[in-house]
Design an enzyme around this catalytic site. Structure first.
Site, PDB file in Angstrom:
ATOM      1  N   PHE A 137       5.994   4.643  -5.479  1.00 22.09           N
ATOM      2  CA  PHE A 137       5.345   5.443  -6.517  1.00 22.09           C
ATOM      3  C   PHE A 137       6.371   5.807  -7.577  1.00 22.09           C
ATOM      4  CE2 PHE A 137       2.679   6.143  -2.837  1.00 22.09           C
ATOM      5  CZ  PHE A 137       1.420   5.954  -3.385  1.00 22.09           C
TER       6      PHE A 137
ATOM      7  N   SER B  12       0.840  -1.194   0.000  1.00 21.82           N
ATOM      8  CA  SER B  12       0.000   0.000   0.000  1.00 21.82           C
ATOM      9  C   SER B  12       0.876   1.245   0.000  1.00 21.82           C
ATOM     10  CB  SER B  12      -0.894  -0.001   1.238  1.00 21.82           C
ATOM     11  OG  SER B  12      -0.129   0.347   2.369  1.00 21.82           O
ATOM     12  N   LYS B  13       0.225   2.377  -0.223  1.00 25.05           N
ATOM     13  CA  LYS B  13       1.001   3.605  -0.363  1.00 25.05           C
ATOM     14  C   LYS B  13       1.778   3.959   0.904  1.00 25.05           C
ATOM     15  CE  LYS B  13      -3.025   6.540   0.543  1.00 25.05           C
ATOM     16  NZ  LYS B  13      -3.839   7.644  -0.022  1.00 25.05           N
ATOM     17  N   ARG B  14       1.240   3.556   2.026  1.00 26.56           N
ATOM     18  CA  ARG B  14       1.914   3.855   3.282  1.00 26.56           C
ATOM     19  C   ARG B  14       3.206   3.047   3.473  1.00 26.56           C
ATOM     20  NH1 ARG B  14       0.802   7.822   4.074  1.00 26.56           N
ATOM     21  NH2 ARG B  14       2.936   7.750   4.749  1.00 26.56           N
ATOM     22  N   ASP B  15       3.306   1.934   2.748  1.00 31.76           N
ATOM     23  CA  ASP B  15       4.458   1.059   2.936  1.00 31.76           C
ATOM     24  C   ASP B  15       5.765   1.708   2.515  1.00 31.76           C
ATOM     25  OD1 ASP B  15       2.964  -0.992   4.016  1.00 31.76           O
ATOM     26  OD2 ASP B  15       2.444  -1.788   2.056  1.00 31.76           O
TER      27      ASP B  15
END
Length: 507
Positions: free
Chosen positions: A271, A259-262
């Site tokens: 990203f 996920s983006k938080r990772d």
RNA sequence: GGCCCGUUCGUCUAGGGGUUAGGACGCAAGAUUUUCAUUCUUGUAACACGGGUUCGAUUCCCGUACGGGCUACCA
């Protein structure tokens, strides 16, 4: 064979996730392999989650990787518009058609009523078993429905899922996958705001845009049964695209999908490009800003869930296009391994064309306030490229090519420097300074002669020169470094360093 | 919970009824480089478990376990 048409259909809700990039890549590869068309479609049907700037981000990211769409918003094409928000009437037309054909129905249950149902029964599903007890055009008298519609009452249109059917999906990656239609809920097709849901929009658009193959993440596998039902209800089953569901990209620690938080959690980018969100929480460093070459990132991503069956590891985009095949996509989820990604980047930096690398490194050096000439920069890159894993390493590990060492490796000085030798080293510095033709070769010859004359060893002298010039023991060949820096700069550094060394070894 | 998908070294993976189970990353050691890195060599380490089928299963089938996805008027 019919010309292939594949689409990448992200939704503009923020930065494009790296898993999305891989999906785009596979779509691109399959399209290009067969001379087909790669289409970008923006799935902006969720107005609540729309994020300004996200569409531009997606385009910039794709272009950075070299995955330029043949059709899409801003790219032309005669199957547009390519933003779903601009195709609203189309979906309304087809959902109405479905209602008229008895394959869908109006539902007037409010979100609150449905929430209440779920509270009562956590397993509540809007399906065939309960639809006749709820408020919809199947249960309400016709006049009442007409009245509600005329009154402008909120409604959604739901798919009327048939009972007691087995719905099968032929997946190119997983083979046949079957679902019992009694397990399937009556999915909302058209929302109360007049926008379609993903399910409706993607089927209508794939049909209208003549999409031949759908390559998407495994999170869509379950709802593909609904999509098959939709194609059927619309009478488009013969034109249904082929499906291939990709294994998910998992967190490095194996707990769920990446996920983006990772990115923040594990200290590496997830990203393609940096993204500045509203909050720090929502801001991320991208592969580009982290110092990755797009070719390296592509190569790494391509092998995350696919392999050619040979032992080749390094592929250009062109080679990937030639080699790629859906049949060799893996089924199981794939852990994101940043070390492998870094290795690829290092390989690409080592092999990169000098001019190409020059343009990648120049802005990094400039960001630190230096604008050296091309010749110097080229020399610098050649000396440093085998020592850089990311582009940032050129500065981090080689800043001393542009400014004096900020500090000296004290431990090494304690070990290698003897204050009584300062005179000796000043003499060497003097000899080197008076050299004609300040080349690595000449410097080396002069140093060698000096070492022999004084009865020294290389190990007595070379580390001192290195420390004096760079401050650290890590770096390219010392004489090459000296040649590039030039006679005067080296002499200045050496004289200054020797004084410092004395201080450091005599506290 | 229900439905769906998956499971070969730590990671990415090749393979497939009989193999010394191959490669890459990582890690370790050595060689080269009087630094670091590169490069090269070597080493390390895997078929989740239990039943079948079979002369023989890591490979085929069925279970179990574990992991994952979906289960919204999000995509």
């Amino acid at each position: 064979m019919e010309k292939l048409r594949l689409r990448f259909a992200p939704s503009p809700t923020g930065a494009l996730h790296i898993g999305g990039v891989r999906t785009a890549l596979y779509n691109y590869l399959l399209a290009k392999k067969h001379g087909g068309t790669f289409i970008l479609r923006i799935e902006d049907t969720d107005q609540a989650r729309f994020v300004p700037g996200a569409e531009d981000y997606i385009k910039e990211a794709l272009e950075w990787f070299g995955l330029v769409p043949d059709e899409g918003p801003g790219y032309g094409g005669d199957h547009g518009p390519y933003r779903q928000s601009e195709r609203k009437e189309l979906y309304q037309k087809y959902t109405t058609q479905l209602v008229e054909a008895g394959r869908a129905y109006y539902a007037f249950d409010t979100p609150e009523e449905l929430a209440a149902q779920r509270e009562q029964d956590p397993n509540f599903k809007y399906d065939a078993s309960v639809r006749m007890r709820l408020k919809n055009s199947l249960t309400l008298p016709q006049e009442e429905v007409a009245h509600a519609l005329a009154e402008g009452k909120d409604y959604v249109i739901r798919l009327k899922v048939p009972e007691n059917e087995t719905v099968s999906v032929q997946d190119k990656v997983r083979g046949q996958v079957s679902f019992d239609s009694n397990e399937l809920d009556d999915k909302v097709l058209l929302k109360a705001d007049g926008m379609p849901t993903y399910h409706m929009a993607n089927v209508v658009d794939d049909y209208l845009m003549e999409i031949t193959h759908v390559i998407r993440g495994e999170e869509w596998l379950s709802s593909t049964a609904h999509h098959v039902l939709l194609y059927r209800a619309l009478g488009w089953e013969s034109r249904m695209p082929e499906f291939a569901h990709l294994p998910l990209i998992l967190r490095p620690d194996g707990k769920g999908k990446l996920s983006k938080r990772d990115g923040a959690r594990f200290g590496f980018p997830v990203f393609p490009l940096s993204w500045n969100g509203q909050t720090e929480e929502d801001s991320f460093t991208g592969f580009r800003e982290y110092g990755f070459l797009p070719e390296a990132a592509i190569n790494f991503l391509a092998l995350l869930g696919w392999n050619p069956g040979t032992e080749q590891e390094v592929f250009s985009l062109e080679e990937l296009v030639d080699t790629f095949s859906v049949e060799r996509i893996n089924k199981s989820g794939t852990r994101f391994d940043i070390d492998k990604a870094k290795w690829f980047n290092q390989q690409y930096i080592i092999k990169a064309d000098a001019g190409y690398l020059l343009e990648k490194v120049r802005p990094i050096i400039k960001a630190h306030g230096y604008e050296p000439g091309d010749a110097f920069l080229r020399g610098f890159i050649e000396l440093m490229r085998e020592r850089a894993i990311t582009l940032g390493d050129f500065w981090e590990n080689g800043y001393f090519f542009f400014e004096e060492p900020r500090e000296y490796d004290e431990k090494m000085i304690q070990k290698r420097w003897a204050p009584e030798r300062k005179g000796l080293f000043d003499e060497l510095a003097g000899q080197l300074h008076s050299l004609n033709g300040y080349t690595a070769e000449n410097i080396k010859a002069q140093a060698e002669a000096f070492i022999n004359e004084k009865g020294l060893k290389f190990g007595d002298v070379l580390p001192i020169l290195r420390l004096g010039v760079a401050g650290t023991m890590k770096g390219p060949a010392i004489f090459e470094m000296m040649e590039l820096l030039g006679k005067e700069e080296v002499d200045r550094r050496l004289r200054k360093a020797f004084v410092q060394f004395n201080e450091l070894s005599n506290p």
